[in-house]
Design an enzyme around this catalytic site. Structure first.
Site, PDB file in Angstrom:
ATOM      1  N   HIS A   1       0.945  -1.498   0.343  1.00 22.13           N
ATOM      2  CA  HIS A   1       0.206   0.371  -0.417  1.00 22.13           C
ATOM      3  C   HIS A   1       0.771   1.142  -0.056  1.00 22.13           C
ATOM      4  O   HIS A   1       1.937   0.946   0.760  1.00 22.13           O
ATOM      5  CB  HIS A   1      -1.057  -0.674   1.378  1.00 22.13           C
ATOM      6  CG  HIS A   1      -2.435   0.879   1.201  1.00 22.13           C
ATOM      7  ND1 HIS A   1      -1.816   2.682   1.524  1.00 22.13           N
ATOM      8  CD2 HIS A   1      -3.308   0.683   0.671  1.00 22.13           C
ATOM      9  CE1 HIS A   1      -3.283   2.660   1.192  1.00 22.13           C
ATOM     10  NE2 HIS A   1      -3.948   1.775   0.739  1.00 22.13           N
ATOM     11  N   PRO A   2       0.415   2.359  -0.680  1.00 20.49           N
ATOM     12  CA  PRO A   2       1.213   3.584  -1.024  1.00 20.49           C
ATOM     13  C   PRO A   2       1.244   4.837  -0.269  1.00 20.49           C
ATOM     14  O   PRO A   2       1.805   5.709  -0.382  1.00 20.49           O
ATOM     15  CB  PRO A   2       0.946   3.636  -2.524  1.00 20.49           C
ATOM     16  CG  PRO A   2      -0.433   3.074  -2.875  1.00 20.49           C
ATOM     17  CD  PRO A   2       0.040   2.811  -2.142  1.00 20.49           C
ATOM     18  N   CYS A   3       0.142   4.302   1.281  1.00 20.40           N
ATOM     19  CA  CYS A   3       0.126   5.544   1.813  1.00 20.40           C
ATOM     20  C   CYS A   3       1.460   6.093   2.832  1.00 20.40           C
ATOM     21  O   CYS A   3       1.586   7.619   2.954  1.00 20.40           O
ATOM     22  CB  CYS A   3      -0.612   5.219   2.872  1.00 20.40           C
ATOM     23  SG  CYS A   3      -0.517   3.750   4.078  1.00 20.40           S
ATOM     24  N   ARG A   4       2.485   5.378   2.139  1.00 22.05           N
ATOM     25  CA  ARG A   4       3.675   5.704   3.612  1.00 22.05           C
ATOM     26  C   ARG A   4       4.538   6.415   2.577  1.00 22.05           C
ATOM     27  O   ARG A   4       6.212   6.679   3.219  1.00 22.05           O
ATOM     28  CB  ARG A   4       4.657   5.235   4.689  1.00 22.05           C
ATOM     29  CG  ARG A   4       3.463   4.647   5.319  1.00 22.05           C
ATOM     30  CD  ARG A   4       2.738   5.758   6.684  1.00 22.05           C
ATOM     31  NE  ARG A   4       2.006   5.922   7.746  1.00 22.05           N
ATOM     32  CZ  ARG A   4       1.763   7.014   8.037  1.00 22.05           C
ATOM     33  NH1 ARG A   4       2.097   8.162   8.072  1.00 22.05           N
ATOM     34  NH2 ARG A   4       0.561   6.604   9.141  1.00 22.05           N
TER      35      ARG A   4
END
Length: 358
Positions: free
Chosen positions: A245-248
């Site tokens: 997941h690219p949230c960070r």
């Protein structure tokens, strides 16, 4: 739940407004045009990577050109499973890469690698130390002086000794078997404005790895949190893959960019203080981007000099020698190379450097 999340994530990316303004240096995010630029650089430097198109026109995104919808590399080896001991060490002793801003413990990226075992091993190696004087004489042990030194056996005497043969106990499973391969896909997340990695595993060239077994190759702290199983949006038929997941991603990339710039500044300062051409040459030959990654062997991330060629830094990061104050350590077209280095912490069993062999 994953199906709902995957659907929402896909529509969110497709409906989010497209940014055309570069904020690469200030936020760690990139535009679709910069993603294509970085992808072209990755394909040029490392031919194992290539551009690919969606399986049908309906699956394409409008903000990326046809034929350059995502990047792919195939057949990346994975020689070991990440057992619970590995995951446990990652949770206890590993370092969290932070963005230097106030926030909770979740604001960062875990640097994995079995820190506790490494620390204990280091203590074991340094616990029994001898000193050497200027004449080359070996002194007594610092610790354990009362223990007798073990006699080193002759290897020829052990050739026929059955007890000297180390066998793996029956019923135990090695973390190095069986060998799996992965296809890696790098896409662009329009909502987060960062790259996103998808993984598809194989037990053999003709036998796909069931999606739930892919989690055996993910560091424990990331399973079902940072890494989830979702449909690959560019393929018809709902092909399930593991995805990071690219949230960070943006905050971590910003941290790495800042570290690289700081390392470049330190090198410039050393060059200014050099007292001789020989010293300046030695400083220039030192490994660049201190603190960014622990190892960069096998990578050739810097472009070759247009004139004069050569130099000992050909297989390291390129740091230009002219002293320009606005020079940055990492250009936007090198973004995906750095991205792959930090994303490898999620799947340390997969040989990401294999995709960058020259």
């Amino acid at each position: 739940m994953n199906i709902l999340h995957s659907t929402l994530s896909t529509w969110r990316d497709r409906l989010a407004p497209v940014s055309r303004t570069s904020t690469f240096r200030t936020t760690g995010q990139i535009t679709p045009e910069e993603f294509v630029l970085a992808g072209d650089y990755l394909v040029y430097k490392f031919p194992s990577w290539s551009w690919a198109d969606a399986s049908s026109p309906a699956k394409r995104v409008s903000y990326l050109p046809p034929g350059k919808q995502f990047l792919v590399t195939r057949g990346v080896p994975c020689h070991r499973r990440l057992n619970e001991n590995f995951a446990g060490d990652a949770g206890h002793e590993d370092e969290i890469v932070r963005d230097m801003l106030a926030g909770d413990d979740g604001d960062g990226w875990l640097r994995t690698g079995g820190g506790r075992d490494l620390a204990e091993g280091h203590a074991d190696r340094t616990g029994d130390v001898r000193t050497v004087d200027e004449a080359g004489n070996i002194g007594e042990r610092e610790e354990g002086d009362d223990e007798e030194e073990e006699e080193i056996p002759d290897m020829e005497d052990e050739d026929d000794d059955e007890e000297a043969i180390i066998r793996e106990p029956a019923g135990t499973s090695s973390t190095t078997q069986p060998i799996r391969t992965y296809n890696l896909y790098i896409t662009y997340s329009n909502f987060y404005r960062t790259p996103r990695l998808y993984l598809s595993g194989y037990l053999s060239p003709s036998e796909p790895l069931p999606p739930h077994l892919m989690m055996e190759d993910i560091v424990g702290d990331y399973k079902d949190k940072t890494v989830t199983l979702e449909d690959f949006p560019w393929f018809d038929g709902g092909v399930k893959m593991a995805t990071v997941h690219p949230c960070r991603h943006a905050s971590v990339m910003k941290t790495l960019l800042d570290r690289a710039d700081a390392a470049l500044k330190i090198r410039r300062d050393k060059l200014k203080q050099a007292h001789s051409p020989a010293e300046a040459s030695r400083i220039s030959a030192e490994r660049g981007l201190e603190g960014l990654v622990d190892e960069t062997r096998g990578l050739s991330l810097g472009e070759q000099q247009q004139q004069g060629g050569g130099g000992s830094g050909g297989d390291e990061w390129e740091v230009l020698q002219h002293d320009e104050e606005d020079q940055v350590a990492i250009r936007v077209d090198q973004y995906l190379v750095v991205f792959l280095k930090f994303i490898a912490s999620v799947t340390p069993g997969i040989e990401h450097d294999f995709t960058m062999g020259v």
